[in-house]
Design an enzyme around this catalytic site. Structure first.
Site, mmCIF file in Angstrom:
data_model
loop_
_atom_site.group_PDB
_atom_site.id
_atom_site.type_symbol
_atom_site.label_atom_id
_atom_site.label_comp_id
_atom_site.label_asym_id
_atom_site.label_seq_id
_atom_site.Cartn_x
_atom_site.Cartn_y
_atom_site.Cartn_z
ATOM 1 C CB THR A 2 -45.462 -21.002 10.123
ATOM 2 O OG1 THR A 2 -44.885 -22.238 9.721
ATOM 3 C CG2 THR A 2 -46.612 -21.264 11.065
ATOM 4 C CB ILE A 30 -36.137 -24.780 12.419
ATOM 5 C CG1 ILE A 30 -35.347 -23.937 11.429
ATOM 6 C CG2 ILE A 30 -35.851 -26.265 12.202
ATOM 7 C CD1 ILE A 30 -35.709 -24.168 9.978
ATOM 8 N N GLY A 31 -39.426 -26.056 12.850
ATOM 9 C CA GLY A 31 -40.360 -26.711 13.746
ATOM 10 C C GLY A 31 -39.717 -27.683 14.717
#
Length: 300
Positions: free
Chosen positions: A169, A220-221
């Site tokens: 991201t 890690i969302g």
């Protein structure tokens, strides 16, 4: 080195990142990512140092990062299980404490542009259909990052005949010459995610700014959302902790929970941080007193 920070850097300040996770085993690719981050700073810094707003600076930085296929955003977005790329992005203006975001766009390569447009609307977070309607309203033609070669690579990776590349991201935080803060984040989600899985990037867990601090997260969302990472850090700064002290506390909590994420942040005093619990995080930045690379300066 999982922590880089400084107290009271001179304004303006901008930090950017290209994702946190395992260290890319391809040294050439690692260097290309670092080089591109420096290129983005070279493009954005001249405007910021001459008075550009923090909101415009972070939006432009993220747009440039979306334009590269080196990161999991825009033209480099990951493909989900059904072979589609679904992009999400958000922007927060700390001066107005205004959040805007788009989720799961399938035919837009610059979701950050739409998040920016939503800053001026009362309905400021849109899902997939609303994103496409807004893009049409703004005159943005449908486009997709899924090329024939990327689709073929997705098939090879899905069959495990070829390992996936590490991509992360992207995000930016800035403190401008007027002392205003902003944060922006953009993502393509995770490789082979269940279709329409939602990441942290368009939530206040992954991206948050106020008059006190601006925080951008990556990793890690689900873990970032579980911990409300960005807004939790901002709240601790708002309640009186320094940004570095707040980050140290969150970092210890993250290690205890075995979390896998990282963040960049700036507070209104000019303090800045780059922290990660993963093996690595692609990140860099500039301030008025460090006009080359804060990453290299802090690492030396």
């Amino acid at each position: 080195m999982p922590k880089l920070s400084a107290h009271q850097a001179q304004l303006p300040i901008i930090l950017i990142h290209g994702g946190a996770g395992p260290v890319d085993k391809n040294p050439g690719r690692r260097e290309r990512c670092r080089t591109f981050l420096r290129h983005v700073l070279d493009m954005v810094w001249p405007q910021l140092v001459t008075g550009q707003s923090a909101v415009d600076a972070v939006t432009e930085a993220v747009r440039l990062l979306e334009s590269s296929n080196l990161f999991n955003a825009g033209y480099g977005a990951s493909l989900q299980q059904d072979g589609l790329a679904r992009l999400s992005a958000s922007l927060m203006d700390g001066r107005r404490q205004k959040f805007s975001g788009v989720l799961l766009a399938t035919h837009v390569n610059h979701p950050s542009r739409l998040a920016y447009a939503l800053q001026e609307r009362s309905e400021s977070v849109l899902g997939p259909l609303g994103v496409q309607l807004l893009a049409r309203e703004l005159g943005i033609p449908p486009e997709s990052p899924v090329t024939v070669e990327r689709a073929r690579r997705w098939v090879r990776c899905l069959a495990k005949s070829e390992p996936p590349e590490r991509q992360g991201t992207v995000g930016a935080v800035a403190l401008d010459l007027k002392g205003h803060l902003a944060a922006a984040t953009s993502t393509g989600g995770g490789k082979f995610n269940f279709p329409e899985r939602v990441s942290d990037s368009a939530t206040v867990g992954g991206n948050y700014a106020s008059e006190f601090a601006a925080i951008g997260c990556t990793g890690i969302g689900e873990e970032i959302v579980d911990d409300g990472l960005a807004v939790r850090l901002e709240t601790r700064v708002r309640d009186g902790l320094g940004l570095i002290e707040a980050s140290d506390r969150v970092y210890a909590e993250a290690l205890a929970r075995k979390r896998r994420y990282g963040w960049i942040g700036i507070d209104r005093t000019g303090g800045w941080v780059m922290y990660w619990t993963t093996k690595g995080m692609d990140c860099d930045g500039r301030s008025a007193d460090i006009n080359t690379s804060v990453f290299e300066k802090a690492s030396n």
